[in-house]
Write a protein that holds these residues in place. Structure first.
Motif: not given
Ligand SMILES: NC(=O)c1ccc[n+]([C@@H]2O[C@H](COP(=O)([O-])OP(=O)(O)OC[C@H]3O[C@@H](n4cnc5c(N)ncnc54)[C@H](OP(=O)(O)O)[C@@H]3O)[C@@H](O)[C@H]2O)c1
Length: 262
Positions: A11-13, A84-90
């Motif tokens: 996932t990228a933010v 939301a259980g989102t790990e930020v990869d980028v």
């Protein structure tokens, strides 16, 4: 940086994601199979962009409408991602704004808001997502600076100073993290054809060129990349060849005409 396969389902933010350079970056990340979180103020515009990315690339895209210049906004985004259980990869800190004209004629609140968005939110978001990346030993943060970061810019003083902060901050965090597996890099576009810069200028590049530079910066090693050879030459002249006072005097002559028309 990871291979295309490893980037899949990550996932990228991206902030400032629905327009200009941010939209071009999200398109490339989606093409690589990355899921996306799009952030900016205009929620309807974000949702339109998200719908298009989902349809064209089959990735998951969430949107979060947020004014990043507001106190506590980066922390709200981080809380929402965690919830939301989102790990930020980028993370791509791309949202930004510009103010042209003499500071003496500027609305003080807008000057402060620009610094809070262009510099404050970039620093806070970086500090919010970096610990988990370092703990995992992987991840990337791209902070969008500007060629204006390389020398003071009269008539866009707060803008250039905020981008100088982004450049310096990113270079320092790069040094702190270079052995952790996390990639931290500043990318500096020069004049780019977006809503932020509609003036006709020689050597102006398109948002796609900047987005391509961002993608190659993700694969690179150094702390800072300038988009385009002419822009890189200009940052060399203004940032290294000229003294700070000569660079400022020269920039004043060039920018006075653009800002005041004389
Ligand atoms: N265009 C150039 O010549 C140029 C040159 C050098 C560097 N840059 C940098 O490139 C980045 C992208 O700019 P761009 O040229 O692509 O211009 P743009 O199309 O105007 O993009 C700016 C983005 O930032 C978002 N944004 C603005 N204020 C915000 C706020 N308070 N909170 C959250 N999001 C906000 C905007 O969306 P909303 O309005 O929906 O919030 C928009 O998506 C900026 O950091 C800019 O400084 C641009």
């Amino acid at each position: 940086m990871k291979t295309k396969e490893e980037m899949r389902r990550r996932t990228a933010v991206v902030t400032g994601a629905a327009t200009g350079i941010g939209a071009a970056i999200t398109e490339r990340l989606a093409r690589q199979g990355m899921h996306l979180v799009l952030v900016a103020r205009d929620g309807a515009r974000l949702e339109t962009a998200a719908e298009q990315l989902r349809a064209e690339h089959g990735v998951q895209v969430s949107t979060f409408a947020l004014d990043l210049s507001h106190q506590g906004a980066p922390a709200r985004l981080a809380e929402w991602l965690t919830g939301a259980g989102t790990e930020v990869d980028v993370l791509v800190n791309n949202a930004g704004a510009i103010l042209m004209g003499p500071i003496a004629d500027s609305d003080p609140a807008r000057v402060r808001g620009l610094v809070d968005l262009n510099a404050g939110a970039v620093a806070e978001l970086t500090a919010l997502v970096l610990p988990a990346m370092v703990a995992r030993g992987t991840g990337a943060i791209v902070n969008i600076a500007s060629t204006g970061a390389y020398a003071p810019a009269p008539y866009m003083a707060a803008y250039a100073a905020s981008k100088a902060f982004v450049l310096s901050f990113t270079q320092a965090v790069w040094a702190e993290t270079k052995t952790t597996g996390v990639r931290v890099v500043a990318v500096s576009p020069g004049p780019t054809d977006t809503a932020m810069n509609t003036r006709r200028m020689p050597g102006k590049r398109g948002p796609d060129s900047v987005a391509d530079t961002v993608m190659s910066a993700l694969r690179g090693r150094g702390p800072a990349v300038v988009d385009g050879r002419l822009n890189a030459f200009q940052t060399f002249v203004f940032g290294r060849l000229l003294s700070a006072s000569a660079a400022t005097r020269t920039a004043e002559r060039i920018l006075r005409k653009a800002a005041l028309g004389n």
